[in-house]
Motif scaffolding. Structure first.
Motif, PDB file in Angstrom:
ATOM      1  N   ASN A   5       0.855  -1.181   0.000  1.00 55.19           N
ATOM      2  CA  ASN A   5       0.000   0.000   0.000  1.00 55.19           C
ATOM      3  C   ASN A   5       0.896   1.239   0.000  1.00 55.19           C
ATOM      4  O   ASN A   5       1.694   1.438   0.916  1.00 55.19           O
ATOM      5  CB  ASN A   5      -0.899  -0.019   1.231  1.00 55.19           C
ATOM      6  N   GLY A   9      -5.107   3.742  -0.744  1.00 55.14           N
ATOM      7  CA  GLY A   9      -5.609   2.516  -1.352  1.00 55.14           C
ATOM      8  C   GLY A   9      -4.874   2.095  -2.611  1.00 55.14           C
ATOM      9  O   GLY A   9      -5.250   1.118  -3.236  1.00 55.14           O
ATOM     10  N   ASN A  10      -3.822   2.804  -2.983  1.00 55.14           N
ATOM     11  CA  ASN A  10      -3.028   2.441  -4.154  1.00 55.14           C
ATOM     12  C   ASN A  10      -1.997   1.388  -3.769  1.00 55.14           C
ATOM     13  O   ASN A  10      -1.405   1.460  -2.693  1.00 55.14           O
ATOM     14  CB  ASN A  10      -2.309   3.673  -4.726  1.00 55.14           C
ATOM     15  N   MET A  11      -1.779   0.428  -4.664  1.00 52.89           N
ATOM     16  CA  MET A  11      -0.865  -0.674  -4.386  1.00 52.89           C
ATOM     17  C   MET A  11       0.137  -0.844  -5.524  1.00 52.89           C
ATOM     18  O   MET A  11      -0.173  -0.549  -6.673  1.00 52.89           O
ATOM     19  CB  MET A  11      -1.649  -1.993  -4.265  1.00 52.89           C
ATOM     20  N   ARG A  74       6.333  -0.922   5.184  1.00 51.45           N
ATOM     21  CA  ARG A  74       5.255  -1.738   4.629  1.00 51.45           C
ATOM     22  C   ARG A  74       5.819  -2.826   3.724  1.00 51.45           C
ATOM     23  O   ARG A  74       5.300  -3.933   3.677  1.00 51.45           O
ATOM     24  CB  ARG A  74       4.264  -0.860   3.871  1.00 51.45           C
TER      25      ARG A  74
END
Length: 87
Positions: A5, A9-11, A74
């Motif tokens: 992430n 909400g972008n991956m 992350r």
């Protein structure tokens, strides 16, 4: 395939990631501009200030509003890091 992430909400696919860098230096700014000219920039900042630049193995340059340390945490799998930064 593990997704990271990068905010809002972008991956991105972790297996395609080469580097996470800060956008302040002149060479990185030049890299962003060259990628923009080629149509290879993916802007995931939602209009906010760019704080991390992700270099992908496909020559795409992804811009994120999260700190490079947050994205790196992350990537490493630490899901606690920066929970409220993308609000």
């Amino acid at each position: 395939m593990k997704l990271i992430n990068i905010g809002f909400g972008n991956m991105v696919a972790s297996s395609r990631l080469i580097a996470i860098v800060s956008p302040e230096s002149a060479p990185v700014k030049r890299t962003i501009q060259e990628a923009r000219d080629r149509g290879m920039v993916i802007d995931g900042t939602y209009g906010r200030r760019t704080r991390a630049v992700l270099i992908m193995d496909s020559d795409h340059v992804v811009l994120s509003a999260l700190q490079p340390e947050t994205v790196a945490a992350r990537f490493a799998g630490d899901s606690e890091e920066g929970g409220s930064e993308d609000e």
